[in-house]
Design an enzyme around this catalytic site. Structure first.
Site, mmCIF file in Angstrom:
data_model
loop_
_atom_site.group_PDB
_atom_site.id
_atom_site.type_symbol
_atom_site.label_atom_id
_atom_site.label_comp_id
_atom_site.label_asym_id
_atom_site.label_seq_id
_atom_site.Cartn_x
_atom_site.Cartn_y
_atom_site.Cartn_z
ATOM 1 N N GLU A 166 33.570 37.780 37.939
ATOM 2 C CA GLU A 166 33.578 37.542 36.437
ATOM 3 C C GLU A 166 32.928 36.232 36.476
ATOM 4 O O GLU A 166 32.624 35.653 36.689
ATOM 5 C CB GLU A 166 35.271 36.708 36.363
ATOM 6 C CG GLU A 166 36.396 37.459 36.798
ATOM 7 C CD GLU A 166 36.872 39.019 36.149
ATOM 8 O OE1 GLU A 166 37.078 38.402 34.729
ATOM 9 O OE2 GLU A 166 37.767 40.010 36.287
ATOM 10 N N ASP A 206 42.274 36.322 40.471
ATOM 11 C CA ASP A 206 43.030 37.646 40.306
ATOM 12 C C ASP A 206 44.066 38.332 41.277
ATOM 13 O O ASP A 206 44.549 38.746 40.534
ATOM 14 C CB ASP A 206 41.862 38.401 39.670
ATOM 15 C CG ASP A 206 41.562 40.237 39.403
ATOM 16 O OD1 ASP A 206 42.357 40.164 38.753
ATOM 17 O OD2 ASP A 206 41.806 40.541 40.221
ATOM 18 N N LYS A 243 48.219 39.127 40.423
ATOM 19 C CA LYS A 243 48.864 41.406 40.247
ATOM 20 C C LYS A 243 50.062 40.787 41.724
ATOM 21 O O LYS A 243 51.013 42.160 41.013
ATOM 22 C CB LYS A 243 47.358 41.674 41.343
ATOM 23 C CG LYS A 243 46.140 42.107 40.216
ATOM 24 C CD LYS A 243 45.119 42.886 40.533
ATOM 25 C CE LYS A 243 43.718 42.567 39.539
ATOM 26 N NZ LYS A 243 42.372 43.130 39.994
ATOM 27 N N GLY A 257 37.249 49.657 36.564
ATOM 28 C CA GLY A 257 36.227 50.400 35.730
ATOM 29 C C GLY A 257 36.973 51.239 34.142
ATOM 30 O O GLY A 257 38.225 50.747 34.519
#
Lengths: 429, 429
Positions: B192, B203, B207, B304
């Protein structure tokens, strides 16, 4: 909070009792998650007097599952009787006609009669859910029907019979032949009353047929599944495959090819270091490949009270929440009859040949493979196996199955083999 | 067939364009599966002139995402702008108030503001779906919210940042130190803009916070996640751990303990032959454990264009089918604020100590461990590492983290260590 969802449960074996226990243990949690209470109204099983590991006194007992299927105070008929016809099918049809939704774990019924059942349900505005029918607690039906709905599915694979995987794993770890481990499994109670359902690949074939239908939008067609069991997997092949970096699994593969729908359930080699290759014991694994998502691997317990009951509960909660999906993910009336096809996808193959230990034997084999258009990736000749024979292993480059057929037919005519050649497909995973 | 579901897409980066492409490529399939056409009405992004890999001419362009959020001809606002505040949050709130459902891939926003957003959506009768926010194409939100709804979840674990797993895997395979592989990853474009989001565990922590909320029925609380990145993982530890049969992963673990909700994202050791241990490269894996289902493992691409767009599409199809679930699986108003707690679950620990090479050093270490109540499962002393130090590895029996803390504090006081002791938890998977 809305009115309760009222269940009628037919069949109180391992799975049925598992469902009852979850409903009793987690009543509050289920109500919270479902947005309404989920209750049991009536239960039915063959023998009321049988000692069961749950208190059923709060529920109405019916000797006849048909009485549950038609009861006015039942919203969802939970069929856990099993069997591909007879009372299981009759009671489901009756329940649908009586305006009930249906939850079932019955893979044989869906594999053999899924299409007419789905059409009946959808013509009546009813749903049939069956997460528990495939791979126990693994959320494979929901993943394919819902999570991957944005994908054209390209291939589905799976190790979906824990007993077969147990047998194959145990053969390798203990170095025992098939017959000995089969006998062990029987004594441990791992086998169905009719063991060919397990080791003959039929149970796993049922599951593959169901997954194919959802994956490819085709009418479920168990008859079109090419099935081969694990009976001919020898301890020799397990050891030789391991030497070459592979493991042997009873693997189901379904894919749409230019020739039609390929569905096969057969022993295959897979790389020992792949997720499928690393799967040991009774655990199940399903691999789904989609054009956007790539490869998704799902792994978990494929059988047993808790995992299977967990899958049944996911269907019940789904209905309680008001979710109403077509049985196979799109309207049954629009599902097409698939053209069954043998695989059109080239693959590497493993061959084990027992050759006479005399000059020129290997040359004759190589000539046949060359004539078949098969090119060899790796070959290994081992020391004498029995006085007059030497084992030769071949891993081919990718080739069409027809070429392998030709070779398997032609090889014995060389006169240098002392036993039938063995071939196993190496599935790219 | 019902009326179309009309989407407004804000944000046309990799994921947004991926979603557009799926909708264009599979319009018929999506209509069949959803029971209605799914169409795009309006799109918005910062730069209209940017060259994008999709034909957008059929959709109304809006420079302002707010115009998409309020457009009367939009049913679902698809927020793919990103960021934990500002326009992403504002436009979602505006869309909800304008009567739109929302689909987003925005993990930071949900981790930091999920509770008020969920309350707002539910008070307005709207849904927010976010399958793409956690582990890309892996159907983890749906599995936990729906497939495992019959379970009390006991533990959730996951490798959910592909970049970190790539770095750790590459360190092992190439034998390179962290800094070198970090630089490689930067040059490959894997990081990033602010790399601490990845390697600092933030990150992945977002989650984990989202998964915890669904798993345990608690208000999402990112602040309560104990986070440690991979910056201090040394190539030495990777090699030593491998010698002992383990791999180091940036692993998220959430579980409800008697002390409260434990949420941690930190480098851990896992057995090299476990599914988590075998996960190499950028692939993600989530492990969910429930009281009925046992352990379910889900594996796939965590990022992706295709995988993430696939997850966004699953949410869109769900809404198109009329499925309407609470944001975190049960009504947001009833979610409790969890008591954050340090782990109360004993575990084995790995310790690496660099000792002075002189008599009695090991005895002093063993004494401290004994005083801490730590019993040793395995210990290995290696040959001299640098002229004056010998590496000593310890794998403890299960112990409480407080005992490890005590030892880590006391060990330097022995005077026999040449550098700070390293400790890593060995997570039982």
């Amino acid at each position: 909070m809305s009115s309760p969802l009222r269940l009628g449960i037919a069949g109180l074996g391992t799975v049925g009792i598992g469902v009852v226990k979850i409903l009793q243990r987690h009543a509050d949690l289920l109500a919270l998650r479902s947005g309404r209470p989920v209750t049991i109204t009536a239960v039915s099983a063959r023998d009321r007097m049988k000692n069961r590991d749950a208190d059923l006194s709060a529920y109405r007992w019916e000797d006849d599952p048909m009485a549950v299927a038609t009861a006015p105070d039942v919203d969802v008929f939970v069929e856990l009787i099993g069997g591909d016809a007879g009372i299981a099918r009759d009671s489901i049809e009756t329940a649908l006609r009586a305006g009930k939704d249906v939850v079932t774990a019955n893979k044989a019924l869906l594999a053999l009669h899924g299409q007419p059942l789905a059409e009946l349900a959808e013509s009546l505005g009813r749903v049939i859910r069956f997460e528990a029918a495939v791979a126990g607690g693994i959320p494979v039906i929901k993943s394919m029907t819902e999570s991957l709905a944005g994908n054209r599915i390209t291939r589905v694979m799976g190790v979906m019979n824990g007993t077969c995987n147990y047998i194959l794993t145990r053969m390798e770890s203990a170095g025992l032949p098939y017959e000995a481990v089969f006998e062990e499994a029987r004594q441990l109670g791992y086998l169905e009353a009719d063991p060919t359902l397990d080791v003959g690949g039929i149970d796993a074939g049922h599951k593959l047929a169901i997954l194919s239908s959802i994956a490819f939008g085709t009418q479920v067609s168990f008859d079109a599944v090419e099935i081969e069991g694990i009976e001919r997997v020898s301890i020799d092949d397990i050891h030789r495959a391991r030497d070459m970096g592979y493991r042997i699994k009873l693997l189901g593969v379904a894919q749409m090819t230019p020739r039609g729908l390929e569905q096969r359930m057969a022993p295959c080699l897979v790389p020992a270091d792949s997720p499928l290759g690393q799967l040991v014991g009774g655990t199940n694994m399903v691999v789904i490949e989609g054009d956007s998502v790539g490869q998704i691997v799902l792994r978990g317990a494929g059988a047993g009270e808790g995992p299977t009951a967990s899958a049944v509960m996911s269907d019940i909660v789904e209905i309680a929440r008001g979710v109403r999906l077509p049985v196979f993910g799109q309207p049954a009336a629009g599902l097409v009859a698939a053209q069954p096809a043998r695989t059109a996808v080239p693959a590497a193959y493993y061959m084990r040949l027992e050759l006479q230990d005399k000059p020129g034997a290997l040359a004759k084999v190589a000539t046949v493979l060359g004539d078949a258009g098969i090119s060899i990736d790796r070959m290994r000749q081992y020391g004498q196996h029995s006085p007059a024979s030497v084992p030769v292993l071949v891993v081919t480059h990718k080739t069409m199955p027809e070429a392998i057929d030709y070779a398997i037919e032609a090889l014995p005519r060389t006169g240098v083999l002392v036993s039938d050649p063995v071939e196993l497909r190496i599935e790219e995973v």
